[in-house]
Design a protein around this motif. Structure first.
Motif, mmCIF file in Angstrom:
data_model
loop_
_atom_site.group_PDB
_atom_site.id
_atom_site.type_symbol
_atom_site.label_atom_id
_atom_site.label_comp_id
_atom_site.label_asym_id
_atom_site.label_seq_id
_atom_site.Cartn_x
_atom_site.Cartn_y
_atom_site.Cartn_z
ATOM 1 N N LEU A 1 33.722 -26.486 -57.056
ATOM 2 C CA LEU A 1 32.823 -26.822 -55.966
ATOM 3 C C LEU A 1 33.281 -28.116 -55.300
ATOM 4 N N ASP A 2 32.750 -28.389 -54.119
ATOM 5 C CA ASP A 2 33.124 -29.593 -53.384
ATOM 6 C C ASP A 2 32.322 -30.782 -53.908
ATOM 7 N N GLY A 3 32.641 -31.165 -55.131
ATOM 8 C CA GLY A 3 31.941 -32.266 -55.775
ATOM 9 C C GLY A 3 32.630 -32.625 -57.077
ATOM 10 N N ARG A 4 32.107 -33.593 -57.768
ATOM 11 C CA ARG A 4 32.769 -34.097 -58.971
ATOM 12 C C ARG A 4 32.746 -33.089 -60.112
ATOM 13 N N GLY A 5 31.636 -32.983 -60.785
ATOM 14 C CA GLY A 5 31.522 -32.048 -61.890
ATOM 15 C C GLY A 5 32.618 -32.219 -62.922
ATOM 16 N N LEU B 1 34.230 -23.459 -53.822
ATOM 17 C CA LEU B 1 33.323 -22.327 -53.929
ATOM 18 C C LEU B 1 31.972 -22.734 -53.349
ATOM 19 N N GLU B 2 31.541 -22.013 -52.326
ATOM 20 C CA GLU B 2 30.277 -22.331 -51.663
ATOM 21 C C GLU B 2 29.253 -21.211 -51.783
ATOM 22 N N THR B 3 29.711 -20.034 -52.210
ATOM 23 C CA THR B 3 28.799 -18.894 -52.338
ATOM 24 C C THR B 3 28.956 -18.245 -53.707
ATOM 25 N N ARG B 4 27.932 -17.537 -54.116
ATOM 26 C CA ARG B 4 27.992 -16.791 -55.372
ATOM 27 C C ARG B 4 29.065 -15.704 -55.292
ATOM 28 N N GLU B 5 29.257 -15.153 -54.099
ATOM 29 C CA GLU B 5 30.228 -14.086 -53.911
ATOM 30 C C GLU B 5 31.658 -14.561 -54.198
ATOM 31 N N GLN B 6 31.983 -15.792 -53.799
ATOM 32 C CA GLN B 6 33.315 -16.337 -54.094
ATOM 33 C C GLN B 6 33.545 -16.428 -55.603
ATOM 34 N N TYR B 7 32.533 -16.883 -56.298
ATOM 35 C CA TYR B 7 32.623 -17.017 -57.754
ATOM 36 C C TYR B 7 32.770 -15.646 -58.411
ATOM 37 N N GLU B 8 31.984 -14.679 -57.950
ATOM 38 C CA GLU B 8 32.038 -13.340 -58.528
ATOM 39 C C GLU B 8 33.379 -12.670 -58.256
ATOM 40 N N LYS B 9 33.996 -12.979 -57.121
ATOM 41 C CA LYS B 9 35.315 -12.431 -56.828
ATOM 42 C C LYS B 9 36.348 -12.913 -57.843
ATOM 43 N N LEU B 10 36.297 -14.204 -58.190
ATOM 44 C CA LEU B 10 37.200 -14.727 -59.211
ATOM 45 C C LEU B 10 36.966 -14.029 -60.547
ATOM 46 N N LEU B 11 35.701 -13.748 -60.856
ATOM 47 C CA LEU B 11 35.378 -13.035 -62.084
ATOM 48 C C LEU B 11 35.964 -11.623 -62.063
ATOM 49 N N ASP C 1 25.002 -35.508 -54.471
ATOM 50 C CA ASP C 1 23.744 -35.598 -53.752
ATOM 51 C C ASP C 1 22.957 -34.299 -53.898
ATOM 52 N N ASP C 2 21.816 -34.203 -53.231
ATOM 53 C CA ASP C 2 20.958 -33.019 -53.362
ATOM 54 C C ASP C 2 21.664 -31.755 -52.879
ATOM 55 N N LYS C 3 22.490 -31.895 -51.841
ATOM 56 C CA LYS C 3 23.211 -30.738 -51.316
ATOM 57 C C LYS C 3 24.160 -30.177 -52.365
ATOM 58 N N ARG D 1 23.242 -22.534 -56.642
ATOM 59 C CA ARG D 1 23.417 -21.278 -55.912
ATOM 60 C C ARG D 1 24.648 -20.516 -56.400
ATOM 61 N N VAL D 2 25.754 -21.229 -56.580
ATOM 62 C CA VAL D 2 27.014 -20.583 -56.953
ATOM 63 C C VAL D 2 27.029 -20.184 -58.424
ATOM 64 N N LEU D 3 26.616 -21.092 -59.281
ATOM 65 C CA LEU D 3 26.721 -20.855 -60.721
ATOM 66 C C LEU D 3 25.438 -20.322 -61.340
ATOM 67 N N GLN D 4 24.340 -20.394 -60.601
ATOM 68 C CA GLN D 4 23.039 -19.931 -61.084
ATOM 69 C C GLN D 4 22.706 -20.563 -62.432
ATOM 70 N N MET D 5 22.800 -21.877 -62.439
ATOM 71 C CA MET D 5 22.538 -22.610 -63.675
ATOM 72 C C MET D 5 21.965 -23.984 -63.326
ATOM 73 N N TYR D 6 21.715 -24.775 -64.335
ATOM 74 C CA TYR D 6 21.184 -26.125 -64.195
ATOM 75 C C TYR D 6 19.769 -26.156 -63.613
ATOM 76 N N HIS D 7 19.024 -25.070 -63.784
ATOM 77 C CA HIS D 7 17.648 -25.084 -63.280
ATOM 78 C C HIS D 7 16.712 -25.834 -64.224
ATOM 79 N N ASP D 8 17.045 -25.838 -65.490
ATOM 80 C CA ASP D 8 16.156 -26.445 -66.472
ATOM 81 C C ASP D 8 16.899 -27.417 -67.372
ATOM 82 N N VAL D 9 17.752 -28.226 -66.750
ATOM 83 C CA VAL D 9 18.533 -29.200 -67.513
ATOM 84 C C VAL D 9 17.620 -30.274 -68.073
ATOM 85 N N LYS D 10 17.843 -30.632 -69.321
ATOM 86 C CA LYS D 10 17.110 -31.717 -69.950
ATOM 87 C C LYS D 10 18.053 -32.868 -70.238
ATOM 88 N N GLY D 11 17.489 -34.056 -70.280
ATOM 89 C CA GLY D 11 18.295 -35.224 -70.584
ATOM 90 C C GLY D 11 18.728 -35.229 -72.042
#
Length: 230
Positions: free
Chosen positions: A10-14, A35-45, A209-211, A218-228
Protein backbone atom coordinates in the motif's frame (compact mmCIF):
# COMPACT_ATOMS: atom_id res chain seq x y z
CA UNK A 1 13.01 -10.37 -13.26
CA UNK A 2 15.88 -8.07 -14.08
CA UNK A 3 16.41 -4.41 -13.43
CA UNK A 4 15.03 -2.51 -10.48
CA UNK A 5 13.37 -4.33 -7.59
CA UNK A 6 9.60 -3.86 -7.60
CA UNK A 7 7.69 -3.52 -4.35
CA UNK A 8 4.02 -4.42 -3.96
CA UNK A 9 2.22 -2.87 -0.99
CA UNK A 10 0.00 0.00 0.00
CA UNK A 11 1.02 3.64 -0.34
CA UNK A 12 2.16 3.90 3.25
CA UNK A 13 4.68 2.63 5.76
CA UNK A 14 3.38 -0.60 7.23
CA UNK A 15 5.59 -3.65 7.10
CA UNK A 16 7.32 -2.55 3.89
CA UNK A 17 8.90 0.67 5.12
CA UNK A 18 12.05 -1.03 6.50
CA UNK A 19 12.55 -2.56 3.03
CA UNK A 20 12.38 0.89 1.45
CA UNK A 21 14.90 2.15 4.00
CA UNK A 22 17.29 -0.73 3.37
CA UNK A 23 17.20 -0.41 -0.41
CA UNK A 24 17.59 3.36 -0.22
CA UNK A 25 20.54 3.05 2.17
CA UNK A 26 22.17 0.63 -0.25
CA UNK A 27 21.71 3.16 -3.04
CA UNK A 28 19.35 0.87 -4.96
CA UNK A 29 16.58 2.41 -7.04
CA UNK A 30 13.25 0.60 -6.84
CA UNK A 31 9.77 0.75 -8.28
CA UNK A 32 6.48 0.40 -6.42
CA UNK A 33 3.00 -0.79 -7.25
CA UNK A 34 0.47 0.49 -4.76
CA UNK A 35 -2.57 -1.58 -3.94
CA UNK A 36 -5.62 0.66 -3.63
CA UNK A 37 -8.45 -1.82 -4.18
CA UNK A 38 -9.40 -5.25 -2.91
CA UNK A 39 -9.46 -6.41 -6.53
CA UNK A 40 -5.74 -5.66 -6.98
CA UNK A 41 -4.93 -7.73 -3.92
CA UNK A 42 -7.15 -10.60 -5.04
CA UNK A 43 -5.49 -10.61 -8.45
CA UNK A 44 -2.10 -11.19 -6.81
CA UNK A 45 -3.68 -14.03 -4.85
CA UNK A 46 -5.20 -15.57 -7.98
CA UNK A 47 -1.91 -15.25 -9.87
CA UNK A 48 -0.17 -17.24 -7.15
CA UNK A 49 2.26 -14.40 -6.50
CA UNK A 50 1.71 -14.38 -2.73
CA UNK A 51 3.12 -17.58 -1.28
CA UNK A 52 1.37 -17.20 2.06
CA UNK A 53 -1.46 -14.97 0.79
CA UNK A 54 0.15 -11.91 2.38
CA UNK A 55 1.86 -8.69 1.37
CA UNK A 56 4.38 -7.13 1.14
CA UNK A 57 5.85 -8.81 -1.90
CA UNK A 58 9.09 -7.83 -3.62
CA UNK A 59 10.20 -8.90 -7.09
CA UNK A 60 13.98 -9.04 -7.07
CA UNK A 61 16.59 -11.12 -8.91
CA UNK A 62 13.93 -13.26 -10.60
CA UNK A 63 12.15 -14.05 -7.34
CA UNK A 64 8.80 -13.03 -5.93
CA UNK A 65 9.74 -12.71 -2.29
CA UNK A 66 7.29 -12.54 0.59
CA UNK A 67 7.74 -12.50 4.37
CA UNK A 68 9.30 -9.21 5.40
CA UNK A 69 12.16 -10.64 7.43
CA UNK A 70 13.26 -12.91 4.55
CA UNK A 71 13.19 -9.94 2.18
CA UNK A 72 15.26 -7.82 4.55
CA UNK A 73 17.81 -10.58 5.16
CA UNK A 74 18.29 -11.07 1.43
CA UNK A 75 18.74 -7.37 0.68
CA UNK A 76 21.08 -6.83 3.63
CA UNK A 77 23.29 -9.73 2.55
CA UNK A 78 23.19 -8.81 -1.15
CA UNK A 79 24.41 -5.27 -0.50
CA UNK A 80 27.00 -6.03 2.20
CA UNK A 81 24.97 -4.57 5.06
CA UNK A 82 24.90 -7.77 7.11
CA UNK A 83 28.29 -8.00 8.81
CA UNK A 84 31.42 -9.93 7.84
CA UNK A 85 30.83 -13.18 9.75
CA UNK A 86 28.22 -15.18 11.66
CA UNK A 87 28.93 -13.48 14.96
CA UNK A 88 28.35 -10.03 13.48
CA UNK A 89 25.19 -11.26 11.79
CA UNK A 90 23.93 -12.57 15.10
CA UNK A 91 24.51 -9.17 16.71
CA UNK A 92 22.81 -7.39 13.81
CA UNK A 93 19.84 -9.75 14.11
CA UNK A 94 19.54 -9.10 17.85
CA UNK A 95 19.63 -5.34 17.43
CA UNK A 96 17.19 -5.41 14.50
CA UNK A 97 14.76 -7.62 16.44
CA UNK A 98 14.85 -5.16 19.32
CA UNK A 99 14.06 -2.19 17.11
CA UNK A 100 11.39 -4.25 15.33
CA UNK A 101 9.66 -4.92 18.65
CA UNK A 102 9.55 -1.19 19.33
CA UNK A 103 8.46 -0.28 15.81
CA UNK A 104 5.66 -2.86 15.87
CA UNK A 105 4.08 -1.05 18.81
CA UNK A 106 4.02 2.10 16.69
CA UNK A 107 2.83 0.24 13.59
CA UNK A 108 -0.53 -0.69 15.13
CA UNK A 109 -1.06 2.72 16.77
CA UNK A 110 -3.05 4.35 13.89
CA UNK A 111 -5.59 1.52 13.94
CA UNK A 112 -6.53 1.88 17.61
CA UNK A 113 -9.47 3.64 19.21
CA UNK A 114 -8.73 7.03 20.83
CA UNK A 115 -8.83 5.43 24.27
CA UNK A 116 -6.45 2.65 23.27
CA UNK A 117 -4.16 5.14 21.49
CA UNK A 118 -3.60 7.04 24.73
CA UNK A 119 -2.66 3.86 26.54
CA UNK A 120 -0.50 2.63 23.68
CA UNK A 121 1.39 5.91 23.42
CA UNK A 122 2.27 5.83 27.10
CA UNK A 123 3.50 2.27 26.68
CA UNK A 124 5.56 3.12 23.60
CA UNK A 125 7.38 5.94 25.37
CA UNK A 126 7.87 3.88 28.52
CA UNK A 127 9.38 0.94 26.64
CA UNK A 128 11.48 3.19 24.42
CA UNK A 129 13.12 5.00 27.32
CA UNK A 130 13.36 2.08 29.76
CA UNK A 131 13.90 -1.02 27.63
CA UNK A 132 15.13 -0.29 24.10
CA UNK A 133 17.02 3.00 23.76
CA UNK A 134 19.22 2.31 26.83
CA UNK A 135 20.52 -0.85 25.14
CA UNK A 136 21.76 0.99 22.05
CA UNK A 137 23.09 3.87 24.13
CA UNK A 138 25.19 1.42 26.14
CA UNK A 139 26.45 -0.45 23.07
CA UNK A 140 27.66 2.74 21.42
CA UNK A 141 29.21 4.06 24.63
CA UNK A 142 30.96 0.79 25.51
CA UNK A 143 32.68 0.19 22.18
CA UNK A 144 33.19 3.85 21.27
CA UNK A 145 32.65 3.24 17.56
CA UNK A 146 30.48 5.03 15.03
CA UNK A 147 28.29 2.02 14.20
CA UNK A 148 26.53 -0.69 16.19
CA UNK A 149 28.41 -3.71 14.82
CA UNK A 150 31.99 -4.17 13.62
CA UNK A 151 32.56 -0.44 13.17
CA UNK A 152 30.91 -0.83 9.78
CA UNK A 153 27.63 0.58 8.45
CA UNK A 154 25.01 -2.16 8.57
CA UNK A 155 21.33 -3.00 8.53
CA UNK A 156 21.31 -2.58 12.33
CA UNK A 157 22.23 1.11 12.01
CA UNK A 158 19.61 1.73 9.35
CA UNK A 159 16.88 0.05 11.36
CA UNK A 160 17.81 1.89 14.55
CA UNK A 161 17.68 5.28 12.84
CA UNK A 162 14.26 4.45 11.41
CA UNK A 163 13.05 3.45 14.88
CA UNK A 164 14.46 6.61 16.48
CA UNK A 165 12.70 8.84 13.96
CA UNK A 166 9.43 6.96 14.47
CA UNK A 167 9.59 7.42 18.24
CA UNK A 168 10.56 11.08 17.84
CA UNK A 169 7.34 11.57 15.88
CA UNK A 170 5.55 10.61 19.10
CA UNK A 171 7.87 12.57 21.41
CA UNK A 172 10.40 15.01 19.94
CA UNK A 173 12.47 15.05 23.14
CA UNK A 174 12.82 11.27 23.47
CA UNK A 175 16.63 11.37 23.03
CA UNK A 176 17.23 14.02 25.70
CA UNK A 177 18.91 11.55 28.07
CA UNK A 178 20.73 9.61 25.34
CA UNK A 179 23.75 11.63 24.10
CA UNK A 180 25.31 8.69 22.23
CA UNK A 181 22.10 8.17 20.30
CA UNK A 182 21.86 11.87 19.53
CA UNK A 183 25.31 11.71 17.96
CA UNK A 184 24.46 8.43 16.23
CA UNK A 185 21.33 9.95 14.70
CA UNK A 186 23.30 12.88 13.32
CA UNK A 187 26.04 10.61 11.91
CA UNK A 188 23.78 8.11 10.19
CA UNK A 189 21.42 10.80 8.89
CA UNK A 190 24.36 12.37 7.04
CA UNK A 191 25.40 9.24 5.16
CA UNK A 192 24.72 10.33 1.55
CA UNK A 193 22.19 7.65 0.65
CA UNK A 194 20.33 8.10 3.95
CA UNK A 195 20.42 11.88 3.65
CA UNK A 196 18.86 11.60 0.20
CA UNK A 197 16.11 9.30 1.50
CA UNK A 198 15.28 11.76 4.28
CA UNK A 199 14.80 14.64 1.85
CA UNK A 200 11.31 15.71 0.68
CA UNK A 201 10.17 13.93 -2.46
CA UNK A 202 11.86 10.61 -1.71
CA UNK A 203 10.03 7.27 -1.53
CA UNK A 204 9.96 7.46 2.26
CA UNK A 205 6.37 7.39 3.48
CA UNK A 206 4.80 9.91 5.90
CA UNK A 207 3.15 9.23 9.25
CA UNK A 208 0.03 7.11 8.59
CA UNK A 209 -3.15 9.16 8.39
CA UNK A 210 -6.87 8.29 8.37
CA UNK A 211 -6.85 7.83 4.60
CA UNK A 212 -4.11 5.22 4.84
CA UNK A 213 -5.93 3.41 7.65
CA UNK A 214 -9.10 3.20 5.55
CA UNK A 215 -7.14 1.94 2.53
CA UNK A 216 -5.59 -0.84 4.62
CA UNK A 217 -9.01 -1.85 5.88
CA UNK A 218 -10.50 -1.79 2.40
CA UNK A 219 -7.72 -3.70 0.64
CA UNK A 220 -6.77 -6.20 3.33
CA UNK A 221 -10.11 -6.36 5.17
CA UNK A 222 -8.37 -6.37 8.50
CA UNK A 223 -7.42 -4.17 11.45
CA UNK A 224 -11.06 -3.50 12.34
CA UNK A 225 -10.65 -4.63 15.92
CA UNK A 226 -6.99 -4.03 16.68
CA UNK A 227 -6.11 -3.86 20.35
CA UNK A 228 -3.11 -2.24 21.92
CA UNK A 229 -0.24 -4.18 23.45
CA UNK A 230 -0.60 -2.74 26.93
Amino acid sequence: MSGKPKLYYLDGRGKLEPVRWLLAAAGVEFEEEFLETREQYEKLLQDGSLLFQQIPMVEIDGMKMVQTRAILHYIAAKYNLYGKDLKERALIDMYVEGTTDLMTLILVYPFLTPEDKEKQLAGILERATKRYLPVYEKVLKDHGQDFLVGNQFSWADIHLLEAILMVEEKSSSILTDFPELQAFKARISNIPTIKKFLEPGSQRKPVPDDKYVETVRRVLQMYHDVKGNF
